[in-house]
Design a protein around this motif. Structure first.
Motif, mmCIF file in Angstrom:
data_model
loop_
_atom_site.group_PDB
_atom_site.id
_atom_site.type_symbol
_atom_site.label_atom_id
_atom_site.label_comp_id
_atom_site.label_asym_id
_atom_site.label_seq_id
_atom_site.Cartn_x
_atom_site.Cartn_y
_atom_site.Cartn_z
ATOM 1 N N THR A 224 0.832 -1.207 0.000
ATOM 2 C CA THR A 224 0.000 0.000 0.000
ATOM 3 C C THR A 224 0.864 1.253 0.000
ATOM 4 O O THR A 224 0.637 2.182 -0.790
ATOM 5 C CB THR A 224 -0.931 0.013 1.225
ATOM 6 N N ARG A 225 1.857 1.283 0.874
ATOM 7 C CA ARG A 225 2.739 2.450 0.933
ATOM 8 C C ARG A 225 3.551 2.585 -0.346
ATOM 9 O O ARG A 225 3.705 3.688 -0.889
ATOM 10 C CB ARG A 225 3.680 2.325 2.136
ATOM 11 N N GLY A 226 4.091 1.459 -0.833
ATOM 12 C CA GLY A 226 4.921 1.509 -2.034
ATOM 13 C C GLY A 226 4.164 1.999 -3.247
ATOM 14 O O GLY A 226 4.634 2.870 -3.986
ATOM 15 N N SER A 227 2.967 1.468 -3.468
ATOM 16 C CA SER A 227 2.169 1.884 -4.619
ATOM 17 C C SER A 227 1.737 3.337 -4.489
ATOM 18 O O SER A 227 1.704 4.088 -5.471
ATOM 19 C CB SER A 227 0.953 0.975 -4.789
ATOM 20 N N GLY A 228 1.409 3.763 -3.264
ATOM 21 C CA GLY A 228 1.034 5.154 -3.045
ATOM 22 C C GLY A 228 2.192 6.107 -3.298
ATOM 23 O O GLY A 228 2.008 7.179 -3.893
ATOM 24 N N ASP A 229 3.390 5.710 -2.863
ATOM 25 C CA ASP A 229 4.576 6.529 -3.118
ATOM 26 C C ASP A 229 4.807 6.709 -4.614
ATOM 27 O O ASP A 229 5.075 7.819 -5.094
ATOM 28 C CB ASP A 229 5.810 5.890 -2.482
ATOM 29 N N TRP A 230 4.710 5.603 -5.364
ATOM 30 C CA TRP A 230 4.967 5.682 -6.795
ATOM 31 C C TRP A 230 3.868 6.426 -7.538
ATOM 32 O O TRP A 230 4.117 7.071 -8.551
ATOM 33 C CB TRP A 230 5.203 4.286 -7.368
ATOM 34 N N LEU A 231 2.665 6.368 -7.031
ATOM 35 C CA LEU A 231 1.591 7.190 -7.603
ATOM 36 C C LEU A 231 1.985 8.668 -7.544
ATOM 37 O O LEU A 231 1.939 9.378 -8.558
ATOM 38 C CB LEU A 231 0.294 6.957 -6.834
ATOM 39 N N LEU A 232 2.383 9.134 -6.364
ATOM 40 C CA LEU A 232 2.749 10.530 -6.203
ATOM 41 C C LEU A 232 3.980 10.883 -7.026
ATOM 42 O O LEU A 232 4.048 11.961 -7.636
ATOM 43 C CB LEU A 232 3.012 10.837 -4.723
ATOM 44 N N ARG A 233 4.953 9.980 -7.058
ATOM 45 C CA ARG A 233 6.179 10.263 -7.818
ATOM 46 C C ARG A 233 5.893 10.418 -9.305
ATOM 47 O O ARG A 233 6.357 11.372 -9.942
ATOM 48 C CB ARG A 233 7.199 9.144 -7.583
ATOM 49 N N ARG B 285 4.743 12.272 -21.650
ATOM 50 C CA ARG B 285 3.840 12.764 -20.590
ATOM 51 C C ARG B 285 2.617 11.871 -20.406
ATOM 52 O O ARG B 285 2.239 11.543 -19.286
ATOM 53 C CB ARG B 285 3.413 14.196 -20.899
ATOM 54 N N ARG B 286 1.998 11.475 -21.510
ATOM 55 C CA ARG B 286 0.782 10.655 -21.408
ATOM 56 C C ARG B 286 1.089 9.322 -20.724
ATOM 57 O O ARG B 286 0.355 8.884 -19.842
ATOM 58 C CB ARG B 286 0.198 10.402 -22.787
ATOM 59 N N MET B 287 2.183 8.688 -21.135
ATOM 60 C CA MET B 287 2.542 7.402 -20.553
ATOM 61 C C MET B 287 2.827 7.529 -19.056
ATOM 62 O O MET B 287 2.389 6.701 -18.254
ATOM 63 C CB MET B 287 3.759 6.820 -21.269
ATOM 64 N N LEU B 288 3.533 8.577 -18.669
ATOM 65 C CA LEU B 288 3.841 8.784 -17.258
ATOM 66 C C LEU B 288 2.569 9.045 -16.450
ATOM 67 O O LEU B 288 2.422 8.551 -15.328
ATOM 68 C CB LEU B 288 4.818 9.948 -17.108
ATOM 69 N N GLY B 289 1.646 9.820 -17.032
ATOM 70 C CA GLY B 289 0.381 10.068 -16.353
ATOM 71 C C GLY B 289 -0.433 8.803 -16.183
ATOM 72 O O GLY B 289 -1.050 8.581 -15.130
ATOM 73 N N LEU B 290 -0.435 7.954 -17.205
ATOM 74 C CA LEU B 290 -1.170 6.694 -17.114
ATOM 75 C C LEU B 290 -0.512 5.745 -16.113
ATOM 76 O O LEU B 290 -1.207 4.958 -15.452
ATOM 77 C CB LEU B 290 -1.271 6.036 -18.488
ATOM 78 N N TYR B 291 0.794 5.829 -15.993
ATOM 79 C CA TYR B 291 1.451 5.018 -14.963
ATOM 80 C C TYR B 291 1.089 5.515 -13.562
ATOM 81 O O TYR B 291 0.960 4.721 -12.627
ATOM 82 C CB TYR B 291 2.970 5.007 -15.159
ATOM 83 N N ALA B 292 0.931 6.827 -13.398
ATOM 84 C CA ALA B 292 0.453 7.346 -12.109
ATOM 85 C C ALA B 292 -0.911 6.744 -11.787
ATOM 86 O O ALA B 292 -1.172 6.315 -10.657
ATOM 87 C CB ALA B 292 0.384 8.868 -12.140
ATOM 88 N N PHE B 293 -1.774 6.693 -12.796
ATOM 89 C CA PHE B 293 -3.102 6.092 -12.598
ATOM 90 C C PHE B 293 -2.984 4.598 -12.319
ATOM 91 O O PHE B 293 -3.699 4.062 -11.459
ATOM 92 C CB PHE B 293 -3.956 6.326 -13.842
ATOM 93 N N PHE B 294 -2.086 3.924 -13.001
ATOM 94 C CA PHE B 294 -1.867 2.489 -12.777
ATOM 95 C C PHE B 294 -1.482 2.220 -11.328
ATOM 96 O O PHE B 294 -2.032 1.305 -10.687
ATOM 97 C CB PHE B 294 -0.773 1.983 -13.722
ATOM 98 N N TYR B 295 -0.553 3.016 -10.802
ATOM 99 C CA TYR B 295 -0.159 2.807 -9.404
ATOM 100 C C TYR B 295 -1.270 3.235 -8.447
ATOM 101 O O TYR B 295 -1.373 2.707 -7.330
ATOM 102 C CB TYR B 295 1.159 3.528 -9.112
ATOM 103 N N GLY B 296 -2.113 4.164 -8.887
ATOM 104 C CA GLY B 296 -3.291 4.506 -8.088
ATOM 105 C C GLY B 296 -4.265 3.344 -8.016
ATOM 106 O O GLY B 296 -4.836 3.063 -6.955
ATOM 107 N N VAL B 297 -4.462 2.664 -9.148
ATOM 108 C CA VAL B 297 -5.330 1.478 -9.169
ATOM 109 C C VAL B 297 -4.754 0.392 -8.266
ATOM 110 O O VAL B 297 -5.486 -0.247 -7.495
ATOM 111 C CB VAL B 297 -5.500 0.955 -10.615
ATOM 112 N N LEU B 298 -3.440 0.167 -8.362
ATOM 113 C CA LEU B 298 -2.792 -0.830 -7.514
ATOM 114 C C LEU B 298 -2.941 -0.474 -6.040
ATOM 115 O O LEU B 298 -3.221 -1.344 -5.198
ATOM 116 C CB LEU B 298 -1.310 -0.927 -7.886
ATOM 117 N N HIS B 299 -2.793 0.806 -5.731
ATOM 118 C CA HIS B 299 -2.938 1.300 -4.359
ATOM 119 C C HIS B 299 -4.352 1.033 -3.842
ATOM 120 O O HIS B 299 -4.547 0.532 -2.723
ATOM 121 C CB HIS B 299 -2.640 2.796 -4.352
#
Length: 209
Positions: free
Chosen positions: A50-59, A83-97
């Protein structure tokens, strides 16, 4: 000695770079998965994920927001292609979180989840941040830009800063005492927001035209 002009990358090099960045962005999730299945996440593996995925979401969110000012500063226009790929990865880690919380922490106890969202402010703001991320992810395709129109699309995607504020607040209220890491995220977000506000000033727009 091979020399690369970072201001003028060829389409082939940009494609290679996107592939490399894609794999690097996936690495934190792969590492978390490997450590989970090898029982290497400490006494509380669910909290670690939970912490790891949340950290990477913010990063990844902050990295995405940094693309435009960094492009302006360096004239590396190809950064926009990432930019688009990085933004979608933020969302991906949000989903994982979120999935980690719903499944491994709460076991899909919807009554308990709703109680948490209502009574625990850090979960409330975290859930609000994720909800705001959904339309940003859904409208990331070029077809959606054409459908919404450029101005409306840009207006919608400015809410990414609200996502950042809520995300930092979520982390800040979660840790309660040791606020050093959320303070770093808050400082970076403040700098990026200030850079955007300065860029949008009428005088700055004329200079950048």
């Amino acid at each position: 000695m091979l020399s690369i002009n970072l201001r003028k990358l060829t389409p082939a090099r940009i494609s290679q770079l996107k592939y490399i960045v894609f794999l690097l962005c996936l690495l934190p999730a792969a590492l978390l998965s490997w450590r989970f299945f090898n029982d290497d996440l400490g006494a509380n593996p669910v909290e670690a994920i939970t912490r790891g995925s949340g950290d990477w979401l913010l990063r990844f969110l902050l990295i995405t927001l940094a693309i435009t000012p960094l492009r302006k500063l360096t004239q590396w226009n190809w950064l926009v292609r990432l930019r688009r790929m990085l933004g979608l990865y933020a969302f991906f880690y949000g989903v994982l979180h979120l999935i980690t919380y719903l499944w491994l922490d709460q076991f899909f106890d919807w009554a308990g989840i709703l109680k948490d969202v209502w009574k625990r402010p850090f979960i409330t703001v975290g859930f609000a941040a994720f909800v705001l991320m959904i339309p940003l992810a859904v409208t990331s395709l070029n077809a959606m830009i054409r459908l919404l129109g450029g101005k409306r699309w840009q207006l919608l995607h400015r809410s990414v800063y609200a996502v950042g504020v809520l995300g930092v607040l979520h982390y800040w209220w979660l840790v309660k005492l040791d606020i050093r890491e959320p303070l770093i995220y808050a400082a970076v977000l403040a700098i990026l927001l200030a850079a955007r506000l300065l860029r949008n000033k009428p005088g700055a727009q004329k200079q950048g035209a």
